[in-house]
Design an enzyme around this catalytic site. Structure first.
Site, PDB file in Angstrom:
ATOM      1  N   SER A 109       7.310   6.031   6.268  1.00 36.01           N
ATOM      2  CA  SER A 109       6.584   4.884   6.350  1.00 36.01           C
ATOM      3  C   SER A 109       5.341   5.056   5.493  1.00 36.01           C
ATOM      4  O   SER A 109       5.206   5.717   4.162  1.00 36.01           O
ATOM      5  CB  SER A 109       6.360   4.207   7.274  1.00 36.01           C
ATOM      6  N   ASP A 253       3.390  -0.449   1.274  1.00 36.37           N
ATOM      7  CA  ASP A 253       3.473   0.688   1.845  1.00 36.37           C
ATOM      8  C   ASP A 253       4.509   1.854   1.505  1.00 36.37           C
ATOM      9  O   ASP A 253       5.392   1.394   0.497  1.00 36.37           O
ATOM     10  CB  ASP A 253       3.389   0.577   3.578  1.00 36.37           C
ATOM     11  N   ASP A 255       7.344   2.960   2.128  1.00 32.85           N
ATOM     12  CA  ASP A 255       8.849   2.520   2.393  1.00 32.85           C
ATOM     13  C   ASP A 255       9.053   1.147   1.783  1.00 32.85           C
ATOM     14  O   ASP A 255      10.018   0.457   1.872  1.00 32.85           O
ATOM     15  CB  ASP A 255       9.606   2.903   3.498  1.00 32.85           C
ATOM     16  N   ASP A 257       8.397  -1.788   3.147  1.00 30.33           N
ATOM     17  CA  ASP A 257       8.956  -2.802   4.076  1.00 30.33           C
ATOM     18  C   ASP A 257       7.612  -3.793   4.745  1.00 30.33           C
ATOM     19  O   ASP A 257       7.621  -4.674   5.268  1.00 30.33           O
ATOM     20  CB  ASP A 257       9.502  -2.277   5.534  1.00 30.33           C
TER      21      ASP A 257
END
Length: 577
Positions: A109, A253, A255, A257
């Site tokens: 993340s 961010d 990743d 999501d």
């Protein structure tokens, strides 16, 4: 046939240090090695009722190797693995839902580039957390590591799968944009996976003029860390929004999501305001389809206004503890149309109850295109209260500190307490004077001796008073000046997961002369003034002659044409007088 492994350490392998509440996360090559990833892949395959599994990874330097290891372990245990390659986390969730297959996403993340991790989901993107199978999978992985081998079981195999086109088509269907107007949008991918997904989703829309920023995938994060909840990581985007005359800014961010929204002035929009806006849209759509009282699930740290907006739209507001596994489970239990967290995670029933920063961005874009005004006007009604942001205080005994606060507030007349996630105290009633309306949440960190405090009030002065009083009780130390909250707005955006930092106290040290609000010439509404923060350090801004000055670092930001020009690096002192 078995897979050879390194020798078992004395006492056996212990992976508890990298298994968090909602995922696996640790230092790549140290805590999370290819060997460990292979064992997790095998243990997850054993855990599944059906052998179908999709594995994807982000752009981190260690991700391809860890992805291959997960696939190898799962295949040895008979899984039929679809290797989806580079992907955002919500792209993997979409594939899990469309193909009704379990999923593994290799990502850490927003963590630093040297970290990595695994996010697991069951078919239909159903979450796997510590309370829903992750502990069992950990024990299985430890057993494989202790045994030093992964026996072959069944006839597993691996094949390729391209998921990007289906992902983009799904998002376009779920949040169509109206015709007739074009908006300029700067997207800061932070060298992360939004550089992969934004061109396919936003770049394909005639209504969007996409202005890319840091789109080249690079797991070393050369421009700034991939955590948009940190004010310092938004500086490039803020400058670009102003420079390009954009209608909106979007920061993702690592990743992709999670999404943070900036208005046309480069001012971050509180995630709670975005939650309220999206909830009203989804509730209205569900009611138009015949649902009597659609449910929206929101974590308890979000603004009080979110619940008010949900009820005003004809929906039912359900509070949840912090954490994506919990919110997804509650959404499924209540068949909720939408969910939101103060950490800029947004969840959608029609997206398999999973979170998607890109889908949230499309909803904001759709609402903006449906309006006649600017983004700042669109969100103004959704930020009516003064919020402290999440303040993290390091204490020797978090439980004891929380109990000191409980004993104090329980004696106050008119307070209501609950223990859904830590301690939540409400002193808010329509019969009370506006200056007496406040509430706060005080939660313990799961990983460190930290207390996380969020305070909200109808008046700014009330929020400051309650914040300082609770901090003094919790820490046993007097407070001084303004507390810098973690989050792009100084409002309600803490770091979502991973270790939080110790609270950073900053004493006001103004230079120049104090002037009343408006003396700077800044022509901005009051709610915007309350959330404006210094792009250099995140400090509170005050009016000085023809400028706004940070009360923390002293830097001065000019006001031009009524608009504060918040660009990092300005330090000239305003003229005296």
């Amino acid at each position: 046939m078995t897979e050879p492994m390194t020798a078992t350490p004395a006492g056996g392998h212990d992976l508890s240090g990298i298994v968090l509440a909602n995922d696996v996360r640790g230092r790549a090559g140290v805590d999370l090695t290819a060997e460990v990833a292979r064992a997790f892949g095998a243990a997850f395959a054993d855990h599944l009722d059906a052998p179908a599994l999709i594995v994807a990874h982000d752009m981190r330097l260690s991700s391809p190797e860890l992805s291959r290891a997960v696939i190898e372990g799962a295949v040895r245990r008979g899984a039929i693995v679809a290797d989806a390659g580079l992907s955002s986390t919500d792209q993997l969730y979409c594939a899990s839902g469309l193909h009704h297959a379990a999923g593994v996403m290799i990502t850490a993340s927003h963590n630093p580039g040297e970290d990595n991790g695994l996010k697991l989901c069951l078919p239909g993107a159903r979450p796997v957390g510590r309370d829903s199978g992750l502990e069992e999978i950990r024990r299985g992985a430890e057993a494989y590591l202790d045994a030093g081998e992964i026996p072959v079981h069944g006839e597993g195999r691996s094949e390729g799968l391209d998921t990007l086109e289906d992902y983009a088509a799904t998002l376009h269907r779920l949040a169509p944009l109206p015709e007739g107007r074009t908006v300029r949008v700067v997207v800061d991918a932070g060298s992360g996976m939004a550089g992969h997904t934004a061109p396919a989703v936003l770049g394909a829309l005639a209504q969007v003029e996409l202005i890319p920023l840091h789109f080249t995938l690079d797991g070393s994060f050369p421009h700034h860390p991939a955590d948009p909840l940190r004010p310092e990581n938004l500086r490039d985007l803020q400058a670009a929004v102003v420079r390009e005359g954009a209608d909106l800014g979007l920061a993702f961010d690592g990743d992709a999501d999670r999404c943070v929204v900036l208005d046309e002035h480069g001012v971050p929009v509180p995630p709670s305001a975005v939650t309220a806006l999206i909830a009203q849209r989804e509730i209205a759509r569900a009611r138009a389809a015949g649902e009597e009282r659609p449910v929206a699930v929101v974590n308890l740290v979000s603004s009080r206004h979110v619940g008010e907006a949900i009820r005003a739209a004809g929906g039912e507001h359900v509070r949840t503890p912090v954490g994506h596994a919990r919110i997804k489970a509650l959404m499924a239990e209540h068949d909720a149309v939408v969910g939101g967290e103060h950490s800029a995670h947004y969840y959608f029933r029609d997206f398999h109850f999973a979170d998607s920063g890109m889908l949230a961005a499309l909803h904001v874009l759709a609402a903006l295109l449906e309006s006649d005004g600017a983004a700042s006007a669109l969100v103004a009604a959704h930020s009516p209260y003064a919020a402290s942001g999440e303040i993290n205080s390091r204490v020797a005994d978090a439980a004891a500190a929380r109990e000191r606060v409980r004993a104090h507030v329980a004696a106050l007349p008119g307070t209501r307490l609950d223990d859904l996630d830590g301690l939540t105290v409400e002193h808010w009633d329509e019969q009370l004077a506006p200056e007496d309306r406040w509430w706060f949440s005080l939660r313990s960190s799961h990983t460190e001796p930290l207390l996380r405090l969020n305070v909200e009030a109808e008046r700014e002065t009330t929020m400051h008073r309650v914040r300082d009083e609770i901090l003094t009780l919790a820490t046993g130390e007097p407070t001084a000046g303004d507390q810098r909250a973690e989050g792009p707005t100084g409002g309600d955006a803490p770091r979502a997961d991973g270790p939080a930092e110790e609270r950073d106290r900053r004493v006001e040290r103004p230079t120049g002369r104090d002037l009343p609000d408006g003396a700077s010439g800044a022509d901005v509404p009051g709610w915007v003034r309350e959330i404006l923060r210094c792009p250099d350090c995140g400090g509170v801004l005050r009016d000085v002659a023809q400028a706004m000055q940070c009360t923390a670092c002293g830097r001065v930001h000019p006001v031009e044409g009524g608009i504060p020009v918040l660009i990092a690096g300005r330090h000239e002192v305003p003229p005296a007088g």
